[in-house]
Design a protein around this motif. Sequence first.
Motif, PDB file in Angstrom:
ATOM      1  N   ALA B 307       5.416 -44.513  32.374  1.00 39.63           N
ATOM      2  CA  ALA B 307       5.005 -43.988  31.073  1.00 39.63           C
ATOM      3  C   ALA B 307       5.551 -44.789  29.899  1.00 39.63           C
ATOM      4  O   ALA B 307       4.844 -45.020  28.923  1.00 39.63           O
ATOM      5  N   MET B 337      -3.775 -35.595  25.910  1.00 40.52           N
ATOM      6  CA  MET B 337      -3.127 -35.629  27.219  1.00 40.52           C
ATOM      7  C   MET B 337      -2.113 -34.500  27.350  1.00 40.52           C
ATOM      8  O   MET B 337      -1.874 -33.988  28.438  1.00 40.52           O
ATOM      9  N   THR B 342       0.473 -28.779  33.265  1.00 39.50           N
ATOM     10  CA  THR B 342       1.027 -29.605  34.338  1.00 39.50           C
ATOM     11  C   THR B 342       0.633 -29.082  35.718  1.00 39.50           C
ATOM     12  O   THR B 342       0.637 -29.832  36.679  1.00 39.50           O
ATOM     13  N   LEU B 345      -2.291 -31.064  36.653  1.00 40.56           N
ATOM     14  CA  LEU B 345      -1.904 -32.421  37.041  1.00 40.56           C
ATOM     15  C   LEU B 345      -1.278 -32.415  38.437  1.00 40.56           C
ATOM     16  O   LEU B 345      -1.580 -33.269  39.270  1.00 40.56           O
ATOM     17  N   ILE B 450       3.265 -41.449  38.792  1.00 45.69           N
ATOM     18  CA  ILE B 450       1.991 -41.568  38.089  1.00 45.69           C
ATOM     19  C   ILE B 450       1.616 -40.246  37.419  1.00 45.69           C
ATOM     20  O   ILE B 450       1.300 -40.209  36.228  1.00 45.69           O
ATOM     21  N   ALA B 451       1.704 -39.158  38.184  1.00 48.58           N
ATOM     22  CA  ALA B 451       1.270 -37.870  37.634  1.00 48.58           C
ATOM     23  C   ALA B 451       2.173 -37.426  36.495  1.00 48.58           C
ATOM     24  O   ALA B 451       1.714 -36.985  35.443  1.00 48.58           O
ATOM     25  N   PHE B 454       1.857 -39.497  33.386  1.00 44.68           N
ATOM     26  CA  PHE B 454       0.743 -39.023  32.572  1.00 44.68           C
ATOM     27  C   PHE B 454       1.189 -37.896  31.649  1.00 44.68           C
ATOM     28  O   PHE B 454       0.807 -37.840  30.484  1.00 44.68           O
ATOM     29  N   VAL B 457       3.570 -39.351  28.748  1.00 45.51           N
ATOM     30  CA  VAL B 457       3.062 -40.376  27.831  1.00 45.51           C
ATOM     31  C   VAL B 457       2.856 -39.845  26.404  1.00 45.51           C
ATOM     32  O   VAL B 457       3.353 -40.444  25.462  1.00 45.51           O
TER      33      VAL B 457
ATOM     34  N   SER C  23      -4.657 -45.595  28.450  1.00 48.82           N
ATOM     35  CA  SER C  23      -4.314 -44.186  28.221  1.00 48.82           C
ATOM     36  C   SER C  23      -5.577 -43.363  27.992  1.00 48.82           C
ATOM     37  O   SER C  23      -5.748 -42.293  28.582  1.00 48.82           O
ATOM     38  N   LEU C  26      -7.439 -42.910  31.135  1.00 44.24           N
ATOM     39  CA  LEU C  26      -6.825 -41.908  32.009  1.00 44.24           C
ATOM     40  C   LEU C  26      -7.222 -40.498  31.571  1.00 44.24           C
ATOM     41  O   LEU C  26      -7.626 -39.687  32.410  1.00 44.24           O
ATOM     42  N   VAL C  27      -7.135 -40.235  30.273  1.00 41.74           N
ATOM     43  CA  VAL C  27      -7.530 -38.905  29.791  1.00 41.74           C
ATOM     44  C   VAL C  27      -8.984 -38.647  30.138  1.00 41.74           C
ATOM     45  O   VAL C  27      -9.333 -37.611  30.706  1.00 41.74           O
ATOM     46  N   LEU C  30      -9.647 -38.216  33.832  1.00 40.75           N
ATOM     47  CA  LEU C  30      -9.117 -36.955  34.355  1.00 40.75           C
ATOM     48  C   LEU C  30     -10.065 -35.805  34.013  1.00 40.75           C
ATOM     49  O   LEU C  30     -10.413 -34.990  34.881  1.00 40.75           O
TER      50      LEU C  30
END
Lengths: 255, 594, 330
Positions: B307, B337, B342, B345, B450-451, B454, B457, C23, C26-27, C30
């Motif tokens: 991140a 994001m 979570t 995610l 990775i998760a 995310f 970030v 970024s 990714l958003v 997802l």
Amino acid sequence: MNMEIVAKLDVQDLSVKFADKTVLQRINLRIPEHKITAFIGPSGCGKSSLLRSFNRMNELLEDTTTTGRVLLDGKNVYQPDVEVAELRRRVGIVFQKPNPFPHSVYENVAFGLRLQGIKQERKLDELVESALKKAALWNEVRDRLHASAVNLSGGQQQRLVIARAIAIEPEVLLLDEPASALDPISTLKIEELMYDLKQHYTIVIVTHNMQQAARVSDFTAFLNMGQLIEFDETNKMFTDPSQRATEDYITGRFG
Amino acid sequence: MSKSLLLQRRRRWYNRLFKALIGLSGVSVLLMLAALFIYLFSEVVPLLRPVTGEPLAPLSLPEQVVTPDVAGNRLGWPVTPALYAISVSGYYQLVASSEGQACFYTRQQVSGCQQQWWLTESVDTLTSISWLSAEQALLAGYKSGRLQQWFLVPDNSGIVKLQLVRELPAQSSAILHIAPEQNRRGFATLNAAGQLALYYSAAGRPLWQRATGLTADETDIKAVEFSADNKLLSVYSANQQYRFTLDNPHPEVNWQTLWHSVWYEGFSQPDYVWQTSSASDDYQPKFSLIPLTIGTLKAAFYAMLFAAPLAIMAAIYTACFLPAGPRQRIKALIELMAAFPTVILGFIAAVWLAPVIESNLLGLLLWVLVLPLSVLALAAVWPRLPSSWQHRCSGGSEVIVLMVWLMVVSGIVFFAAQYLDSWLFTDGFRFYLDKLGVYYEQRNALVIGIAMGFAVVPGIFAIADDVLHQVPPQLTRGALALGATPWQAVIRISLPLAAPGLIAACLVGFGRAMGETMIILMATGNSPITNFNLFEGLRSLTATLAIELPEATVGSSHFRVLFVAALLLLLFTFLANTAAEIVRQRLRKKYQRL
Amino acid sequence: MQQNWSRKGTPWIWLNAAAVALSLLLVGSLLAFIMVQSIGVFWPSEASGHFGHKVWLYLQNWWQFLSGSSVEGGIFPAILGTVLMVLLMSILVTPLGVFAAVYMHEYAKDGPFIRLIRVAVHNLAGVPSIVYGVFGLGFFVYFLGGSIDNLFYSDRLPTPTFGTPGLLWVSLTLALLTLPVVIVATEQGLAGIPKSLRLGCFALGATKAEVMWRIVLPQASPAMVTALMLAIARAAGEVAPLVFVGVVGSAPALPISTEFPYLQLQQQIMSLGMHIYDAGMQSPAAQSAEPLVFASALVLIVLIFMLNFAAYRFRKRLNLRYRNRAAAES
């Protein structure tokens, strides 16, 4: 100096400190009723602080201590049983920068009235109109009473603030350099306004502008370094000051 | 209107009421914050309290207590036994001579010994032996005051043997009696000087000591025994019962068991172990916080690895190179994001990402290498493209071009990786790793990185963008006026100036990652291991709390240790956030001075 | 060429831009992923029927999913639980957080103590949510709930009434969890109100309460909405701390009833987040439930985005009403 006049405000031995810095030192002064009194002096001489001490506005700034007395009609405003809110209702103040509330013109003027518990629409309308007329603003805003006050010009805003202040019928009106942020035409309008208002109110004005003081005021006080140097009728002050320092300041030799 | 300086009563009361209301809510918030800390601490404090014990008035016994028979007879063992110990269930038994020669056998053995050896190498006299409860450990006390602990450890052929685990600090005189606690691994000793000492298996030093004043010569004291709830310790002489009440609710938790490696029963060496429940009732709870702390740090570390560079690079671009309009829009999108719960995610990481990564490991590796290169390639090609294209794609819309480009490149990389995988490795890269001896768990730290990356970030990005954007513009303008390129102004002026702020951003992100629960809970195996291996799972403090707290008995050691874990989390995040806050305030002052 | 590149930093700028692009990608992916996974779940599988009929069936399936009880495979109890807990939380946290912020910013004397409190509050916004859950279980459920039971429901003991996880404790825990967020955001809003407005109000003879009520609080209202928005976004998706205090995978009954007091505060509830965790990871049939879990995830995200969007619109309207603040300052 003519002592027969009725003193609306009687300042006795007033000292004001910000934190550890003394800004006013043992001021003694009698402000006459229904007259315009001007405070002049170099920047930082304490004239604004003196003005604000009349309705205890200084308390809203950080860390101030005030000693001495200010008598309003013979009643010391620094007595603990005095309600500050009511004091400020009777002694209104207008600041250098116009600060209209982000409401409509109408609501700005009605604000203080509503605080006083006036609710009937018709009475409010009446009082708002008369305040705006007294402030010589009615003709300019009558068509946009419900538009936002922030869109008015600087001079209009300042007159609106004055209207707001006189709507609740204070006995004393304190003006803290009301015209210094305005253009000459607006300034002229404010000065005319003051002249009209003095029939009903006792007016105290702080100004940087000597000509303005000479033009509008009946009495003038000259302050320097936190001390009252001289207080007299304006005519006398500007023609024949008794103190050397006053003369120097007025003639522009320092300041 | 009145002339007095008094308000209407209604307004006065309204003013006071409002002030009281505001003050009340202010104070209640303060109280709640205080309650938060005080309560968490109050649940932990009992763990720190020293063991206390007080003597009660001795009882005289109407008849003599029959002490257990010492003379166990062992068929086929040539030594004359002096001491005998039998475990609670009677399965494991041991006889020993006073010189220290011992024979260990089980109930099934009719004759002979499973293990025959000397308990002590030096010349000493064995004065007492006793099994601890749960039949996994044996204690031996000597005339010199030495105290040994032996564990049953299976050898290579699966036969259990007793193995010396530790010598406890020696006492000043002979240890006459050893009494095991009921259902716990603690025990008490009585020595010849009449001193009682309370121990816990995993801890070295005695928890509590007291001189009884009993002039205990060897025949006088018959036995030492704990009551069923371990709160009463009785010393029996021929006709008296001396009683001591003990307050020792949490013997299994202390600094050493929480933070040091401990040799537990059934293990062949000391280790950091977190094991709080097991199939059998008769287990020894193991409360090492090391694996959990390591797990938390490991997850946060890998998340930050992903991140931090991404967020900071993105922030550099938005704060320094984008005009206000696109900057606001892109900021809003990236901050989107943060709106993803979570739990979603974690779910996607567990059911989709983990298997996908496992089957595309090579692709991921290639992707990490190729992606920056592809961007560089695009940057090289860009100036040669027709200028009308370039013109159309400026002021933020390069990002859109790049998004398309990255998608294309990613697609190609993963597609190619599939072919490479079967071409280079016979059974694929994943099996190749197995052959190399790399242990690969499907739900591992890589997936977490990775998760959770995310998830952190947006937080890092927001702060980094802020501090970079707040760099006083006159500084960069000055550099530009001197002929620097925008990039040089950024690298020479903005970045060095804002560097502390970027570190603060990372600290905040790290704190957030440490406190994250659902992603770790769902996307790891939750096995408490102590390593930083990328391809293995982990168990964090947060996930442990989520799993175990609902089941822990209120007030038990387990419950309180979980509160220690919560406090630890609080401490970690507090440190990270406070450091970040201090750094940011310093930076703000610096900006103001400039 | 080389020289030029390093001077202009073109490759580095491009790399930074790529980070932004990645970024966003990714958003986007997802969101797209969740959509793709869940959008087709309810498409009728049978080949018969014309297209319009299928769409009708599809919508019907969605409706059943959204409104059905958990026995029917629907998520209505979870949606209701989420909405209820967030609503109750908002009711609890808004006045408390706003008043506390007003206290800290307007009433309390600025000194080392209040500065310490401010740092503590800022810090608490970063404390892991699970710690609040631990506190909620120990303090609210066992301590407060136990005390309530002892005082008012002693006849029902040892069966606990409030001394067990339930809706009330869920909302209280959420309120505590979001309190620092609300305080911090509201204080920022208060700090943005120009002092001249306050002075102007005082100058008209207003008491402090009147200044707060008529000028300061209305002016700070957009900030308060932002605060609440942040709080709701955080609360709606929260799972871990709520496991302790009353959110369960399957609750026996809804927390509402037709009789007074209509709301069963001591009842355990379901939530969308918990449903995703429970159905997706915990239940024995997790594998087959996966598409439905994706649908739940979509519902949760849509719910959060809708709340955010509503708050955004509301804030915009408030901002319009007080739009002139910037002008008043200048």
